[in-house]
Design an enzyme around this catalytic site. Sequence first.
Site, PDB file in Angstrom:
ATOM      1  N   GLY A  12      18.883  17.721  23.426  1.00 29.40           N
ATOM      2  CA  GLY A  12      18.955  18.207  22.053  1.00 29.40           C
ATOM      3  C   GLY A  12      17.680  18.049  21.256  1.00 29.40           C
ATOM      4  O   GLY A  12      17.725  17.957  20.020  1.00 29.40           O
ATOM      5  N   LYS A  15      14.299  21.791  23.367  1.00 30.45           N
ATOM      6  CA  LYS A  15      13.708  22.287  24.625  1.00 30.45           C
ATOM      7  C   LYS A  15      13.892  23.792  24.784  1.00 30.45           C
ATOM      8  O   LYS A  15      12.979  24.486  25.241  1.00 30.45           O
ATOM      9  CB  LYS A  15      14.357  21.540  25.790  1.00 30.45           C
ATOM     10  CG  LYS A  15      13.760  21.800  27.150  1.00 30.45           C
ATOM     11  CD  LYS A  15      14.331  20.840  28.179  1.00 30.45           C
ATOM     12  CE  LYS A  15      15.768  21.143  28.574  1.00 30.45           C
ATOM     13  NZ  LYS A  15      16.811  20.681  27.662  1.00 30.45           N
ATOM     14  N   THR A  16      15.044  24.316  24.405  1.00 25.18           N
ATOM     15  CA  THR A  16      15.296  25.746  24.573  1.00 25.18           C
ATOM     16  C   THR A  16      14.439  26.574  23.622  1.00 25.18           C
ATOM     17  O   THR A  16      13.925  27.642  23.995  1.00 25.18           O
ATOM     18  CB  THR A  16      16.783  26.067  24.369  1.00 25.18           C
ATOM     19  OG1 THR A  16      17.556  25.329  25.320  1.00 25.18           O
ATOM     20  CG2 THR A  16      17.062  27.555  24.554  1.00 25.18           C
ATOM     21  N   VAL A  17      14.259  26.086  22.398  1.00 24.88           N
ATOM     22  CA  VAL A  17      13.385  26.797  21.454  1.00 24.88           C
ATOM     23  C   VAL A  17      11.955  26.800  21.976  1.00 24.88           C
ATOM     24  O   VAL A  17      11.253  27.810  21.910  1.00 24.88           O
ATOM     25  CB  VAL A  17      13.467  26.164  20.054  1.00 24.88           C
ATOM     26  CG1 VAL A  17      12.442  26.801  19.113  1.00 24.88           C
ATOM     27  CG2 VAL A  17      14.871  26.331  19.481  1.00 24.88           C
ATOM     28  N   LYS A  32      17.689  29.883  33.455  1.00 19.67           N
ATOM     29  CA  LYS A  32      18.411  28.616  33.294  1.00 19.67           C
ATOM     30  C   LYS A  32      19.302  28.474  34.523  1.00 19.67           C
ATOM     31  O   LYS A  32      20.332  29.144  34.623  1.00 19.67           O
ATOM     32  CB  LYS A  32      19.257  28.641  32.021  1.00 19.67           C
ATOM     33  CG  LYS A  32      20.113  27.403  31.791  1.00 19.67           C
ATOM     34  CD  LYS A  32      19.312  26.291  31.183  1.00 19.67           C
ATOM     35  CE  LYS A  32      20.216  25.133  30.774  1.00 19.67           C
ATOM     36  NZ  LYS A  32      19.494  24.095  30.026  1.00 19.67           N
ATOM     37  N   GLY A 100      18.826  18.819  29.707  1.00 19.65           N
ATOM     38  CA  GLY A 100      18.580  17.473  29.228  1.00 19.65           C
ATOM     39  C   GLY A 100      17.223  16.960  29.675  1.00 19.65           C
ATOM     40  O   GLY A 100      16.200  17.591  29.456  1.00 19.65           O
ATOM     41  N   PRO A 184       6.711  22.212  15.126  1.00 17.84           N
ATOM     42  CA  PRO A 184       7.466  21.540  14.064  1.00 17.84           C
ATOM     43  C   PRO A 184       8.907  22.037  14.025  1.00 17.84           C
ATOM     44  O   PRO A 184       9.233  23.095  14.566  1.00 17.84           O
ATOM     45  CB  PRO A 184       6.712  21.949  12.797  1.00 17.84           C
ATOM     46  CG  PRO A 184       6.110  23.284  13.137  1.00 17.84           C
ATOM     47  CD  PRO A 184       5.761  23.205  14.597  1.00 17.84           C
TER      48      PRO A 184
END
Length: 203
Positions: A12, A15-17, A32, A100, A184
Amino acid sequence: MSGLIVTGTDTGIGKTVLAAGLVGRLGARYWKPVQSGLEEETDSECIARLVPGATIHPEAYRLITPASPHWAAAIDGVTIDPARLTLPQGDGPLVVEGAGGALVPLTDTRLYADQFADWGLPVVIAARTGLGTINHTLLTVEALRARGCAILGLAFIGEAGPAEEESMRFLCAHTGLRRLGHLPRLALVTPETLAAAMADFDL
């Protein structure tokens, strides 16, 4: 570069962004391998929203339960076969996103870091900038290096005050890894704001 792997120092952290930003910057494909949890937006759906037109390869496994892949698979009655986790072929580089952290279990006997080593792609470590990041990041670096994984560098996510800048400086100096960039926390994450935030990344 044929591709890279994105892993994180924790769950959380964004990482995906970050993966979406890398897909956009590199004009890359996205994969993925194992998606756990299908009730909310999946990681592939997030990439499609943030990088319109990106090539997104289907997951090898889609697990209903939002849990570690080994446990989600057990609950769903699925056996994860590492032989099915072959890198998808296509034009251009590939961004692969783990789940994760690097030591999240795929099965009872196989961790994501083991799979990373088999794939042989360089790894980008997504590290938060807040308190505790030094310990988590150094543990991640050691786990990957112990398996012979090449590490492309560190990508930091979060605030960047004096304390955070010192943590980022120390981590790069201590590990000898490049600081790829700092992402950021964005008040509004859109294709445009993400692309602008990723513009200074050194890839």
